[in-house]
Design an enzyme around this catalytic site. Sequence first.
Site, mmCIF file in Angstrom:
data_model
loop_
_atom_site.group_PDB
_atom_site.id
_atom_site.type_symbol
_atom_site.label_atom_id
_atom_site.label_comp_id
_atom_site.label_asym_id
_atom_site.label_seq_id
_atom_site.Cartn_x
_atom_site.Cartn_y
_atom_site.Cartn_z
ATOM 1 N N TYR A 172 0.842 -1.187 0.000
ATOM 2 C CA TYR A 172 0.000 0.000 0.000
ATOM 3 C C TYR A 172 0.878 1.237 0.000
ATOM 4 C CZ TYR A 172 -3.704 3.227 1.362
ATOM 5 O OH TYR A 172 -4.581 4.267 1.400
ATOM 6 N N TYR A 182 -3.126 5.398 8.747
ATOM 7 C CA TYR A 182 -2.572 4.050 8.505
ATOM 8 C C TYR A 182 -1.399 3.886 9.464
ATOM 9 C CZ TYR A 182 -1.524 -0.047 5.550
ATOM 10 O OH TYR A 182 -1.323 -1.312 5.060
HETATM 11 P P1 NAI Z 1 -8.383 -9.466 3.928
HETATM 12 O O1 NAI Z 1 -9.021 -9.321 5.264
HETATM 13 O O2 NAI Z 1 -9.166 -10.129 2.857
HETATM 14 O O3 NAI Z 1 -6.987 -10.221 4.006
HETATM 15 C C1 NAI Z 1 -6.127 -10.204 5.094
HETATM 16 C C2 NAI Z 1 -5.976 -11.637 5.550
HETATM 17 O O4 NAI Z 1 -4.855 -11.778 6.405
HETATM 18 C C3 NAI Z 1 -7.184 -12.150 6.308
HETATM 19 O O5 NAI Z 1 -7.691 -13.299 5.651
HETATM 20 C C4 NAI Z 1 -6.605 -12.526 7.674
HETATM 21 O O6 NAI Z 1 -7.242 -13.642 8.221
HETATM 22 C C5 NAI Z 1 -5.161 -12.818 7.296
HETATM 23 N N1 NAI Z 1 -4.196 -12.806 8.404
HETATM 24 C C6 NAI Z 1 -4.004 -11.859 9.345
HETATM 25 N N2 NAI Z 1 -3.013 -12.222 10.176
HETATM 26 C C7 NAI Z 1 -2.555 -13.426 9.748
HETATM 27 C C8 NAI Z 1 -1.543 -14.323 10.192
HETATM 28 N N3 NAI Z 1 -0.807 -14.051 11.272
HETATM 29 N N4 NAI Z 1 -1.353 -15.480 9.509
HETATM 30 C C9 NAI Z 1 -2.098 -15.771 8.427
HETATM 31 N N5 NAI Z 1 -3.068 -14.955 7.946
HETATM 32 C C10 NAI Z 1 -3.295 -13.806 8.615
HETATM 33 O O7 NAI Z 1 -7.986 -7.980 3.513
HETATM 34 P P2 NAI Z 1 -7.223 -7.363 2.248
HETATM 35 O O8 NAI Z 1 -7.437 -5.903 2.385
HETATM 36 O O9 NAI Z 1 -7.630 -8.017 1.002
HETATM 37 O O10 NAI Z 1 -5.688 -7.649 2.552
HETATM 38 C C11 NAI Z 1 -4.835 -8.413 1.732
HETATM 39 C C12 NAI Z 1 -3.544 -7.653 1.475
HETATM 40 O O11 NAI Z 1 -3.842 -6.498 0.680
HETATM 41 C C13 NAI Z 1 -2.867 -7.130 2.746
HETATM 42 O O12 NAI Z 1 -1.467 -7.248 2.611
HETATM 43 C C14 NAI Z 1 -3.252 -5.653 2.734
HETATM 44 O O13 NAI Z 1 -2.345 -4.846 3.461
HETATM 45 C C15 NAI Z 1 -3.176 -5.390 1.247
HETATM 46 N N6 NAI Z 1 -3.803 -4.140 0.794
HETATM 47 C C16 NAI Z 1 -5.122 -3.877 1.072
HETATM 48 C C17 NAI Z 1 -5.704 -2.688 0.664
HETATM 49 C C18 NAI Z 1 -7.142 -2.394 0.953
HETATM 50 O O14 NAI Z 1 -7.579 -1.246 0.809
HETATM 51 N N7 NAI Z 1 -7.934 -3.366 1.338
HETATM 52 C C19 NAI Z 1 -4.934 -1.668 -0.079
HETATM 53 C C20 NAI Z 1 -3.562 -2.070 -0.373
HETATM 54 C C21 NAI Z 1 -3.034 -3.244 0.086
#
Ligand code: NAI
Length: 286
Positions: A172, A182
């Site tokens: 991000y 953030y």
């Molecule tokens: P999401 O909630 O779908 O995905 C995050 C996942 O990480 C969840 O499934 C959660 O259970 C898992 N997680 C957390 N701690 C964990 C651990 N210790 N071991 C294994 N799994 C773990 O949300 P999202 O937003 O799709 O996130 C996916 C990636 O995208 C992340 O790296 C996030 O920072 C990145 N991202 C998200 C943005 C947004 O606006 N949603 C923007 C830019 C990047």
Amino acid sequence: TGKRAFIAGVADDNGYGWAIAKALAAAGAEILVGTWVPALNIFETSLRRGKFDESRKLPDGSLMEIAKVYPLDAVYDTPEDVPEDVKANKRYAGASNWTVKEVVETVKNDFGSIDILVHSLANGPEVTKSLLETSRRGYLAAISASSYSYVSLLQHFLPIMNPGGASISLTYIASERIIPGYGGGMSSAKAALESDTRVLAYEAGRKGKIRVNTISAGPLGSRAAKAIGFIEKMIEYSYVNAPLQKELLADEVGNTAAFLVSPLASAITGSTIYVDNGLNTMGLAL
Ligand code: NAI
């Protein structure tokens, strides 16, 4: 086609991990996912009961198949690293072999090798605190879950990745520009992830002919993003100010991921690729 992908960080059908899984499945890859242990039960139950069937639909009308769901907690590398209170926790005690090393061993026993590794996970317990208010513990937890988790996954998976394979993570823009809100060291964690993308591209390229890239994605109302608290405002800001005034779809990130891990991107490694409707290019938002 004919490739096998492990996607870490899928626990529902709203996030980037799910969209990436779908794009890879549509391109013919076999899909394995790693699901955070505390979220495992509800994810598997929902999957089994057909709650995700609508969003499992691929462009050709078939449903995405997940060959296997692995419990995973990417902040622990080996069983010796797991503290007693976590071991005793009901949600963790019900699952087994969920440290990074054990997951990779299990994947190796089940399938032998993979071609594609996707890291789509992050966690920062103090994300709602400003950096000035962040504790050492919170900062290190953010780095552990959001940055080192990738180093560890690639370190352990590399020996069973087929040469010519590829890996991606999600980052991000808060890593390089100030995004108030953030917090908790999450901006620092994304900066580390992007720097590590370059170093790991070199090391994994030389060692295993594996490409390493990261996608800098625009805002999406995922479960993780909602926990930060201002995602709706970010989506609105992007809609108003980005060169492309349209909603950013998770599938657009999924499609970019499918391209980056495919032979079409065979000379791209060590890069941060923006998938954000162009918002990162703006110097002044009017
Ligand atoms: P999401 O909630 O779908 O995905 C995050 C996942 O990480 C969840 O499934 C959660 O259970 C898992 N997680 C957390 N701690 C964990 C651990 N210790 N071991 C294994 N799994 C773990 O949300 P999202 O937003 O799709 O996130 C996916 C990636 O995208 C992340 O790296 C996030 O920072 C990145 N991202 C998200 C943005 C947004 O606006 N949603 C923007 C830019 C990047």
